[in-house]
Write a protein that holds these residues in place. Structure first.
Motif, PDB file in Angstrom:
ATOM      1  N   ARG A  37       0.846  -1.099   0.093  1.00  0.00           N
ATOM      2  CA  ARG A  37      -0.083  -0.033  -0.004  1.00  0.00           C
ATOM      3  C   ARG A  37       0.964   1.246  -0.052  1.00  0.00           C
ATOM      4  O   ARG A  37       0.611   2.356  -0.743  1.00  0.00           O
ATOM      5  CB  ARG A  37      -0.631  -0.106   1.200  1.00  0.00           C
ATOM      6  CG  ARG A  37      -2.100   1.163   1.344  1.00  0.00           C
ATOM      7  CD  ARG A  37      -2.748   0.771   2.557  1.00  0.00           C
ATOM      8  NE  ARG A  37      -3.418   1.854   2.922  1.00  0.00           N
ATOM      9  CZ  ARG A  37      -4.431   1.998   3.716  1.00  0.00           C
ATOM     10  NH1 ARG A  37      -4.903   0.837   4.558  1.00  0.00           N
ATOM     11  NH2 ARG A  37      -4.978   3.068   4.301  1.00  0.00           N
ATOM     12  N   GLU A  41       1.650   3.882  -3.006  1.00  0.00           N
ATOM     13  CA  GLU A  41       1.599   5.330  -3.068  1.00  0.00           C
ATOM     14  C   GLU A  41       2.736   6.248  -3.413  1.00  0.00           C
ATOM     15  O   GLU A  41       2.485   7.215  -4.002  1.00  0.00           O
ATOM     16  CB  GLU A  41       1.006   5.739  -1.621  1.00  0.00           C
ATOM     17  CG  GLU A  41       0.241   6.995  -1.586  1.00  0.00           C
ATOM     18  CD  GLU A  41      -0.589   6.792   0.010  1.00  0.00           C
ATOM     19  OE1 GLU A  41      -0.429   7.722   0.837  1.00  0.00           O
ATOM     20  OE2 GLU A  41      -1.607   6.122  -0.191  1.00  0.00           O
ATOM     21  N   ARG A 137       0.783  12.205   8.118  1.00  0.00           N
ATOM     22  CA  ARG A 137      -0.509  11.607   7.787  1.00  0.00           C
ATOM     23  C   ARG A 137      -1.550  12.525   7.807  1.00  0.00           C
ATOM     24  O   ARG A 137      -2.505  12.885   7.076  1.00  0.00           O
ATOM     25  CB  ARG A 137      -0.889  10.201   8.593  1.00  0.00           C
ATOM     26  CG  ARG A 137      -2.037   9.465   7.922  1.00  0.00           C
ATOM     27  CD  ARG A 137      -2.209   8.131   8.869  1.00  0.00           C
ATOM     28  NE  ARG A 137      -3.255   7.533   8.685  1.00  0.00           N
ATOM     29  CZ  ARG A 137      -3.575   6.267   9.238  1.00  0.00           C
ATOM     30  NH1 ARG A 137      -3.038   6.032  10.226  1.00  0.00           N
ATOM     31  NH2 ARG A 137      -4.760   5.504   8.932  1.00  0.00           N
ATOM     32  N   ASP A 140      -0.969  15.368   5.064  1.00  0.00           N
ATOM     33  CA  ASP A 140      -1.734  14.794   3.835  1.00  0.00           C
ATOM     34  C   ASP A 140      -3.281  15.018   3.724  1.00  0.00           C
ATOM     35  O   ASP A 140      -3.724  15.540   2.825  1.00  0.00           O
ATOM     36  CB  ASP A 140      -1.391  13.296   3.656  1.00  0.00           C
ATOM     37  CG  ASP A 140      -1.978  12.821   2.292  1.00  0.00           C
ATOM     38  OD1 ASP A 140      -1.150  12.719   1.266  1.00  0.00           O
ATOM     39  OD2 ASP A 140      -3.093  12.411   2.401  1.00  0.00           O
ATOM     40  N   MET A 166       2.015   6.206   7.087  1.00  0.00           N
ATOM     41  CA  MET A 166       0.940   5.443   6.142  1.00  0.00           C
ATOM     42  C   MET A 166       1.171   6.048   4.537  1.00  0.00           C
ATOM     43  O   MET A 166       0.109   6.199   3.951  1.00  0.00           O
ATOM     44  CB  MET A 166      -0.139   5.561   6.633  1.00  0.00           C
ATOM     45  CG  MET A 166      -0.573   4.942   7.776  1.00  0.00           C
ATOM     46  SD  MET A 166      -0.539   2.851   7.620  1.00  0.00           S
ATOM     47  CE  MET A 166      -2.220   2.810   6.684  1.00  0.00           C
ATOM     48  N   THR A 171       4.258  12.197   0.106  1.00  0.00           N
ATOM     49  CA  THR A 171       3.313  13.010  -0.524  1.00  0.00           C
ATOM     50  C   THR A 171       3.608  14.629   0.204  1.00  0.00           C
ATOM     51  O   THR A 171       3.167  15.437  -0.466  1.00  0.00           O
ATOM     52  CB  THR A 171       1.823  12.858  -0.274  1.00  0.00           C
ATOM     53  OG1 THR A 171       1.425  12.818   1.140  1.00  0.00           O
ATOM     54  CG2 THR A 171       1.407  11.418  -1.012  1.00  0.00           C
TER      55      THR A 171
ATOM     56  N   LYS B 243      -3.720  11.917  -0.687  1.00  0.00           N
ATOM     57  CA  LYS B 243      -3.821  10.666  -1.305  1.00  0.00           C
ATOM     58  C   LYS B 243      -4.225   9.633  -0.253  1.00  0.00           C
ATOM     59  O   LYS B 243      -4.915   8.678  -0.499  1.00  0.00           O
ATOM     60  CB  LYS B 243      -2.272  10.293  -1.482  1.00  0.00           C
ATOM     61  CG  LYS B 243      -1.418  11.221  -2.566  1.00  0.00           C
ATOM     62  CD  LYS B 243      -1.631  10.515  -4.058  1.00  0.00           C
ATOM     63  CE  LYS B 243      -0.933  11.391  -5.140  1.00  0.00           C
ATOM     64  NZ  LYS B 243      -1.341  10.918  -5.993  1.00  0.00           N
ATOM     65  N   ALA B 244      -3.758   9.790   0.875  1.00  0.00           N
ATOM     66  CA  ALA B 244      -4.514   8.909   1.680  1.00  0.00           C
ATOM     67  C   ALA B 244      -6.042   8.701   2.150  1.00  0.00           C
ATOM     68  O   ALA B 244      -6.776  10.068   1.668  1.00  0.00           O
ATOM     69  CB  ALA B 244      -3.703   9.069   3.382  1.00  0.00           C
ATOM     70  N   ASP B 245      -6.571   7.680   2.502  1.00  0.00           N
ATOM     71  CA  ASP B 245      -7.934   7.621   2.507  1.00  0.00           C
ATOM     72  C   ASP B 245      -8.288   7.543   4.063  1.00  0.00           C
ATOM     73  O   ASP B 245      -9.502   7.401   4.382  1.00  0.00           O
ATOM     74  CB  ASP B 245      -8.484   6.205   1.887  1.00  0.00           C
ATOM     75  CG  ASP B 245      -8.062   5.156   2.403  1.00  0.00           C
ATOM     76  OD1 ASP B 245      -7.148   5.095   3.387  1.00  0.00           O
ATOM     77  OD2 ASP B 245      -8.084   3.865   1.866  1.00  0.00           O
ATOM     78  N   SER B 246      -7.454   7.822   4.874  1.00  0.00           N
ATOM     79  CA  SER B 246      -8.098   7.716   6.475  1.00  0.00           C
ATOM     80  C   SER B 246      -6.939   8.347   7.237  1.00  0.00           C
ATOM     81  O   SER B 246      -5.842   8.452   6.673  1.00  0.00           O
ATOM     82  CB  SER B 246      -8.189   6.222   6.834  1.00  0.00           C
ATOM     83  OG  SER B 246      -7.067   5.466   7.208  1.00  0.00           O
TER      84      SER B 246
END
Lengths: 276, 276
Positions: A37, A41, A137, A140, A166, A171, B243-246
């Motif tokens: 994952r 990314e 995180r 982002d 993560m 990014t 970009k992250a989803d959580s």
């Protein structure tokens, strides 16, 4: 074609294993990231590992296949190996099926284009790699441009920080600077410096925030030095209703960052009164 | 008078050392907390350790002196020991000068008086003790009543969770329940169950929140099961701009908790539009 490494004694295995140590990471200018994952990314943002280690039984995954092909096309090396060696490299009991070795990006302030994002996170003497990764995180998530590390922070390229980020490691921009250099850089352009400070008298929901806003968070145990807070344009506090006098640093950063995001988006106006 | 223990082989040292292991904690119904600050916070809420270990060179501190006197007056035991043994008990290179051994509180749902606080945190299958402790710390900060742990969560009495809670372990109620039992208990009284869910369509700043609000946060990797989210009164999402989803689970919990606090306090109205 990927080469195969199955011996613990292989020099590359030893070299990569050493990247769990800060001194080796610094000397080599490299760091580790684990898991399909996160590596996917990184690839999406155009960053490929120099070496890609993968377990034979994980090579069939479409993302793994794509990564292997891209790494080899870019002149990097894909290396098939055993679960045992992946375990040795990652230090985890249940290692991911892929581990990438990446070049550390430059972390000079001059790489930061402040106009690229409305929010920038700034952390001073951060000690915990999990907090650092979590801030990346969160950065982002709120559309921040990156994280500026002031004074002696924990290494942003540690395995723990990369894991907690993560994928945001790839990014978000990361910069490192001493406080006077940061302040000089900041004042050479637009930007509102907002300090979270336990002794502030202004509720964090009340001030106007500008673009870009630089959110300054202090060390986990001591908070911000008084003179750092005094140099900020705005000092705010987050209400504390219980016995404790502070929040976790990454939590305080996130509560602030979402407040600023809501304001910058125009989703909601400043609060009309304070409660803190 | 405090007794002195200087031998590693002392049976009490071994027994307390074993409390770093979950099975032993459960069998004994005990847990460890470290540091003057946290032990003083426990004392302020009326909780004293059964055993108090302190370093001879730390006994002069006024808080340490007060704790020693109180523990002995309450029928507990204060034990003078060495830094080496404190290191062995805590597992930390730089152990605190005091370590307390506490009785685990009962964690049945029937101990929760929902009318005691406007916010309650609920975590499902939480895996990381740092996240658990951080949620307790955040709960204290927003004036929550406690943390309800659903299904198979990490042990709230682990050394890491207690450490991350920074004393909130002693100010927040902790309950443990299976999902059907929690739901039955919840529906037997007032309370709005709000689920943070990646697939929700409502921005977290838009709904009305009631008293008490139960904030439901899912597992770090999987998030909430769909049927758990479906059973909630409101499903909300926090905007994700990158970009992250959580978000990190403890961060998501804190962003939500401060939103609910601002609404319950009447500091700000719901947002008039969504952006997520």
């Amino acid at each position: 074609m990927p080469r195969e490494i199955t011996a613990y004694s292989n020099p590359l295995v030893k070299r990569v294993r050493n990247l769990r140590d800060k001194r080796h990471r610094k000397d080599e200018g490299l760091f580790l990231a684990e898991g399909l994952r996160i590596l996917a990314e990184a690839e999406e943002t155009g960053v490929l590992p120099l070496w890609l280690f993968f377990a034979a039984d994980g090579a069939g995954h479409p993302i793994a296949r794509r990564l292997i092909a891209k790494v080899e096309a870019a002149g990097g090396e894909a290396i098939e190996t055993t679960r045992d060696i992946l375990h040795k490299l990652s230090g985890k009991d249940n290692p991911q099926t892929v581990i990438g070795v990446y070049a550390q990006p430059e972390t000079g302030l001059e790489r930061i284009d402040r106009s690229a994002a409305p929010i920038w996170l700034v952390a001073q003497s951060l000690r915990d790699p999990g907090n650092l990764g979590t801030m990346l995180r969160t950065g982002d998530a709120v559309g921040a441009g990156g994280l500026i590390l002031i004074d002696d922070c924990v290494d942003p390229f540690s395995v723990e920080a990369v894991r907690a980020s993560m994928g945001a490691m790839f990014t978000q921009r990361i910069a490192q600077a001493r406080w006077p250099d940061f302040l000089a850089w900041l004042r050479a352009g637009p930007g509102l410096l907002v300090a979270t400070h336990l002794e502030a008298s202004v509720d964090y929901r009340v001030p106007d925030y500008g673009k870009p806003t630089f959110l300054l968070i202090g060390n986990e145990a001591q908070g911000l030095p008084a003179d750092y807070a005094a140099a900020a344009d705005v000092r705010v506090k987050i209400p504390m209703r219980g016995k404790a006098d502070s929040l976790n640093a990454a939590v305080a950063c996130a509560v602030m960052a979402y407040e600023v995001l809501g304001r910058i988006d125009g989703v909601r106006p400043p609060a009309s009164r304070e409660t803190a």
